[in-house]
Structures are given as structure tokens and as C-alpha cells.
Design an enzyme around this catalytic site. Structure first.
Site, PDB file in Angstrom:
ATOM      1  N   ASP A 111       0.835  -1.197   0.000  1.00 41.87           N
ATOM      2  CA  ASP A 111       0.000   0.000   0.000  1.00 41.87           C
ATOM      3  C   ASP A 111       0.873   1.251   0.000  1.00 41.87           C
ATOM      4  O   ASP A 111       1.933   1.287   0.642  1.00 41.87           O
ATOM      5  CB  ASP A 111      -0.896  -0.011   1.236  1.00 41.87           C
ATOM      6  CG  ASP A 111      -1.759   1.220   1.341  1.00 41.87           C
ATOM      7  OD1 ASP A 111      -2.657   1.385   0.507  1.00 41.87           O
ATOM      8  OD2 ASP A 111      -1.522   2.049   2.257  1.00 41.87           O
ATOM      9  N   GLU A 156       1.441  -0.422  -5.015  1.00 43.44           N
ATOM     10  CA  GLU A 156       0.485   0.621  -5.366  1.00 43.44           C
ATOM     11  C   GLU A 156       1.238   1.917  -5.678  1.00 43.44           C
ATOM     12  O   GLU A 156       1.686   2.620  -4.785  1.00 43.44           O
ATOM     13  CB  GLU A 156      -0.510   0.869  -4.226  1.00 43.44           C
ATOM     14  CG  GLU A 156      -1.587   1.869  -4.622  1.00 43.44           C
ATOM     15  CD  GLU A 156      -2.295   2.511  -3.437  1.00 43.44           C
ATOM     16  OE1 GLU A 156      -3.383   3.075  -3.656  1.00 43.44           O
ATOM     17  OE2 GLU A 156      -1.745   2.496  -2.320  1.00 43.44           O
TER      18      GLU A 156
END
Length: 622
Positions: A363, A398
């Protein structure tokens, strides 16, 4: 007199926020002396003490696991920080007597999780989270078309509890999905007393990390282990969502009282695993434990103030310094240039593999220097034995790319996640084969790919997806799909959405190896968006703030053996607060199986669906 009263009122609402921020433009971290601002957790006898705190006010440790080259044995070293009054520590492994040696060696004969306790030999002791070893996870048996986990489709089950995923893995295996991704398994912020803009425990609390204990909202470590083992036994790999850029937001912590500049006050937050945690924001009193300013501290990791970037706004998307050092939406930003932080993150990632995950999403990777990420992956590789990364391992990062395409991908430089990141990984000691397993999430799909006009990163090193969980947020600007994709719970058009999910598997313009499908839940018309697991139901609210809980999400069972796809629409009517089960749609399964190279099925039951699931996909049944 009125002026004096107004001035006094303003002064009464002052807090320490200003002095906790970066004091100059080039400051990046806090002084080493601020390490003193830790061990703030209440001890037994204090009114704010909880049993789950144990003696984290004096001792804070974690188990660091390093495997040998064949991954058939491992050394577990307990690494600790201790308060200045604490003397030598002793360690208990697997229920044995305490010893002075902090290292334990295990091999394949060790078939259960390792239990570790640490003590000062007196009144203070803590129990560490169990240690799982790679060799205890069941082998995954899959067809050769999955290329040992290097080609396949992964379902992202947003909001699903582990117990439901464990049941669903029977269907996932029959349908032909290579794997399932769970959302952050780490311990997170929770609160039944303080609704956030009308919501109790909003979904984004999952991305506010309290510790690296695998005690998240979706279930306990034991429930996670059971789910992973069951899925692996059925031939389904499991992937995690790893949040390593930051911890919780400023002001989301265990302090009993917070105050903002406009005099708003609020109390403490809880967590999904019971750990203490402290930020330095919105405080106007010194810590009683240290007689110093409140410290940014996560004892169950452990992190102290010196492990973070000093607080500054992330107010530029084109400045590498700000992208890396800024606090994303006020989340306490880890100093990923610091060796201790890199080591601790790598140890957490190794723990994910130890319990049986086959890989993970990173993330907010965009907010970590590529060179730092390369260093973390190298440390992770070393902890797994130092050879090639596991055969079936993949990770996808990401990195949302929009107007910053030149900086982030197209032009080589220190903040480039294309060719420059590859070079950083090579320099760090990762092999070509290792690098091939570390993917970039292709945010330019499906509208703008390849974002640089040519394939700076080979398509084989990209993970593609129609919609992601962030796209569902009202006002989300995470990426622009235009008319080239569809966000189901926004468009509320099942046929349109199905078309783009099928297209994900039928298009032939690039050789993508990892394809992702989001299977989520619908939001309520009033804006309620918490997981439908019952923990965002306003009926569970406690305290005097419950009148502000106006966006309730009731419980809805995730697993349903009799469900077909798109259960968000019944007789043409859109349903609120229910799971969408996109991954159970026969058309999408058919397209996925053909792309994967799997054989055609003879019946709906052969792909794990009830026979009453009718769709245009029936033509693929022999």
C-alpha cells in the site's frame, strides 16, 4: 474584559502540534533524544491500564526470524527496546524456563506456532505474538497453467471476515481463481465510542496501523492461519495487503484526551488487537510517564519518535522530497531511510510469508523512495534465506500515476518506479528472477496504458485491474478510467461492469500475468460505507457521542454457498449494504478460465456455482 476573555479562551485551546512539526524545510526526522518520549504505556495499578498492555510500559520486543538457505530451519532472535530503569532480560521459548539467550533455533520438526515470553526477571513481562514457520503451511497444488503462481487471477475480497473467506475457498478453487487477497491483516484502529463523520469504524481504519500483529478487523491470527491453511489445501494461494508507509493518523491513539485548535475534544481510540499506541498530535499536557512532551510511539512494533519523519503536510505530488517525507492525509509517516525501520518492515513481511501468504500488495508504495523499497526487499530476501525469492512469490506495489507520470515512470531518476527502480533492486542484490516477481500495480489501466507511450516496465511486471477499493470512495481521484472502465457501486450498472471485467481477460494487447478482480459490497444511500461485518453498526456504539452515529452499516453475511454473481441487484433493484460477489459471475469466470488456459466445465457445480446460476456464460458448458 471581553478581549482578555477571548485571548484566554484561545490560549486555553492551544496544543503542542506546532512544535511537533518539522521546524525547518530540510529537517526530515526527530532528534535522537526524542527516543526518551517512549514507554508511555500505563502499568498495572494505573486507572488507564488494560490487561492487554502487559508490561509494554517497560519492555517492547519483536521476534526476528531468519531462515537458512533451504528454508528448513530458522533462527528466531528476540529484539528488544527497554525503559532505562530495566536491567537484563530473560526469554522463554515454547513454554520452557526463562533463559538469558535471546535466540531460538527451530527446524521442520517444530510443527506448531512458537510462543515467546520476555521478562526482566521481576514484575515486568510481555508475551510476543506467535511465530509461524514457512514449512508448516500446506503445499499448494495447482495446474501448470498457473506457472507456479506467476500467472493467474486474484480475487480481492473487500470487507470479508477470514471465516467467510475460508468457506469461500472451496468455490474459488473450483472456479479456477489462482488466489485471494485479503485486506490489511495488521492490527488497526477501532473505536465503538467515537463515530467518524457519522460512521462507526469506517473501512479506512484498516489502513491505520497500530502494530504488525496479525490481529486485524477481519479476524485473529489463529483465524487467519486456519483460513490460509484451508485455502492452500484447496489449491488457492492467499495474498496480504501490507501497509508499511505509515501507522495511524495523528490524534488517533490511546491518550485519554485530545484537543484541537478550535477547542473540540475527544477521547481515546481502541484497536483490533488491544495494543497501546500514542501519537503526539492534539495534546496539551506532558506525558506523566516521561515528564516530557507526548511521544509518537507504537510499543507492540516497537517504534518510537525517532523512527518517523517529522510531521509535514504532503502538499505536492511532483516533489520527490514531499512525496516521501510528507504525512499522507495526516498519517504518521515512517522513516523508511532508517535501517531499523527497514529491518522491522522486512521482518513483518517475512512473518506474512511464514504464516502462509504467497505474496502481498504494498500500500502507498508511491510514498516510499524506490531505493528504500529496494533495500527493504533485499532485507526481506535475506530473512527468507538469501537465495531466490520463493518460487510462487509475487508482490505488487500501489504506485498511482497521473500527472506525475514523467517523475514516477517515464524519466529515470531517484523517484522513478520504472527502470530506475529495477536498477536500485539490482544494486541492492536482487536477481532478475526476483525482480520479475515484484510488480507495479498499473494505475494507467484501462484508459491510459502504457502511460509513457511505450512499455517502460514490461507488461509481465504489471498487475492490472478494472476497479480497486479506493475507486469506490465518493470523490475518489485515485485514477481516471473515463468510459474505459466501471466502478460497480458508483455506476450501479451490472451489465456495464461485467463487460469490463470480462474484457480484462479477453483483451490481447499486452501479456499481463497478474489480473485482479475486486469483489466488494454496496454502500448505503446515506453514505454509510463501513464493512458489513456488524462492527460498523451504530447499535454497538457506546458513550455520549452516539447521537452523531448517523451512517450505520448493518451485518450482512459474506459467505453464501447458494449465491450467484452480482447479488447486489435483485429483480432489477439495487441492494444496499450487501456483498456484490462479482467473482461468482459465470461470464467472468468463463473469461478468466479461457485466459488462464483451463478446460471448459461440464456444469455450474463444476466451477463451484449452484446449478440455478444462469447467464450468457452457459454456452461454455460442454
Amino acid at each position: 474584559l471581553l478581549v482578555i476573555l477571548l485571548v484566554c479562551a484561545v490560549l486555553a485551546c492551544d496544543n503542542f502540534n506546532g512544535e511537533m512539526s518539522c521546524q525547518s524545510g530540510d529537517q526530515t526526522s526527530y532528534p535522537e533524544s526524542w527516543a526518551h518520549r517512549s514507554f508511555q504505556t500505563p502499568l498495572k495499578g494505573d486507572k488507564n491500564y488494560q490487561d492487554s498492555f502487559e508490561s509494554l510500559g517497560r519492555i517492547a520486543c519483536y521476534p526476528d526470524v531468519v531462515y537458512d538457505s533451504n528454508r528448513k530451519s530458522a533462527k528466531v532472535e528476540v529484539k528488544c527496546r527497554k525503559q532505562e530503569t530495566v536491567g537484563d532480560l530473560v526469554y522463554s521459548f515454547d513454554g520452557q524456563s526463562y533463559q538469558s539467550d535471546e535466540v531460538f533455533t527451530a527446524d521442520t520438526s517444530f510443527t506448531t506456532p512458537l510462543v515467546i515470553k520476555v521478562s526482566d526477571g521481576g514484575d515486568h513481562d510481555i508475551t510476543l505474538e506467535d511465530v509461524d514457520f514457512m514449512w508448516n503451511a500446506p503445499e499448494v497444488t495447482q495446474d501448470s497453467v498457473y506457472e507456479n503462481g506467476q500467472k493467474g487471477a486474484i480475487v480481492e475480497l473487500f470487507g470479508w471476515p477470514y471465516e467467510d473467506i475460508e468457506q469461500e475457498c472451496v468455490h474459488l478453487a473450483k472456479a479456477g481463481w489462482m488466489g485471494v487477497k485479503v485486506f490489511p491483516p495488521s492490527e488497526q484502529v477501532m473505536s465503538d465510542e467515537w463515530p467518524q463523520e457519522g460512521e462507526l469504524n469506517p473501512w479506512w481504519f484498516a489502513y491505520q496501523v497500530v502494530s504488525y500483529k496479525l490481529e486485524g478487523r477481519s479476524g485473529t491470527r489463529a483465524q487467519l492461519r486456519s483460513m490460509i491453511n484451508t485455502c492452500r489445501e484447496h489449491g488457492v494461494r492467499v495474498y496480504a495487503d501490507a501497509v508499511i508507509n505509515h501507522m495511524t493518523g495523528g490524534g488517533n491513539d490511546r491518550w485519554a484526551r485530545h484537543i484541537s485548535g478550535n477547542c473540540a475534544t475527544w477521547g481515546p481510540k481502541d484497536s483490533s488487537g488491544g495494543s497501546p499506541y500514542y501519537t503526539h498530535d492534539f495534546q496539551d499536557e506532558d506525558s506523566k510517564a516521561t515528564n516530557d512532551r507526548p511521544g509518537l510511539e507504537y510499543p507492540s512494533v516497537p517504534y518510537d519518535p525517532t523512527d518517523f519523519h517529522c510531521e509535514r503536510s504532503l502538499n505536492s505530488w511532483t516533489d520527490p522530497f514531499i512525496l516521501n517525507h510528507g504525512w499522507l492525509v495526516g498519517l504518521s509517516d515512517l522513516n523508511t531511510e532508517k535501517d531499523y525501520v527497514r529491518e522491522r518492515i522486512a521482518s513483518y513481511l517475512a512473518d506474512l510469508i511464514g504464516i502462509g501468504f504467497s505474496g502481498f500488495r504494498i500500500d502507498a508504495a508511491k510514498h516510499i523512495y524506490p531505493e528504500s523499497l529496494a533495500a527493504i526487499f533485499k532485507k526481506f530476501k535475506t530473512k527468507l534465506g538469501g537465495g531466490e525469492l520463493p518460487e510462487d512469490f509475487i508482490s505488487y506495489l500501489e504506485v498511482i500515476i497521473g500527472g506525475e507520470a514523467s517523475l514516477l515512470m517515464c524519466q529515470e531518476g531517484e523517484y522513478n518506479f520504472g527502470r530506475s527502480f529495477e536498477e536500485y533492486m539490482k544494486t541492492a542484490g536482487l536477481s532478475e528472477e526476483d525482480i520479475s516477481k515484484i510488480k507495479i500495480w498499473s494505475s494507467d489501466y484501462p484508459k491510459e496504458f502504457p502511460i509513457c507511450g511505450d512499455w517502460v516496465v514490461p507488461a509481465e511486471r504489471l498487475a492490472v485491474q478494472n476497479e480497486c477499493h479506493d475507486d469506490q470512495n465518493p470523490g475518489s481521484s485515485s485514477r481516471d478510467m473515463g468510459d474505459k472502465g466501471s466502478v460497480l457501486i458508483k455506476d450501479k450498472d451490472v451489465n456495464l461492469h461485467r463487460q469490463f471485467e470480462v474484457q480484462l481477460f479477453t483483451r490481447t494487447d499486452a501479456n499481463w500475468k497478474i489480473k485482479l478482480v475486486l469483489s466488494s459490497y454496496t454502500f448505503m444511500n446515506n453514505g454509510a460505507a463501513g464493512f458489513p461485518d456488524g462492527l460498523s453498526d451504530c447499535d454497538r456504539c457506546k458513550g455520549d457521542q452516539c447521537d452523531s452515529c448517523s451512517k450505520s452499516m448493518k451485518f450482512s453475511k459474506a459467505y453464501d454457498a447458494d449465491a450467484c454473481g452480482y447479488t447486489c441487484e435483485v429483480d432489477g433493484q439495487w441492494q444496499e449494504g450487501v456483498f456484490t460477489r462479482v467473482h461468482r459471475d459465470a461470464d467472468i469466470i468463463n473469461a478468466m478460465r479461457q485466459w488462464q488456459g483451463l478446460s471448459q466445465a461440464n456444469s455450474m457445480s463444476e466451477i463451484g456455482l449452484p446449478e440455478n446460476c444462469h447467464s450468457s456464460a452457459e454456452h461454455f458448458l460442454k
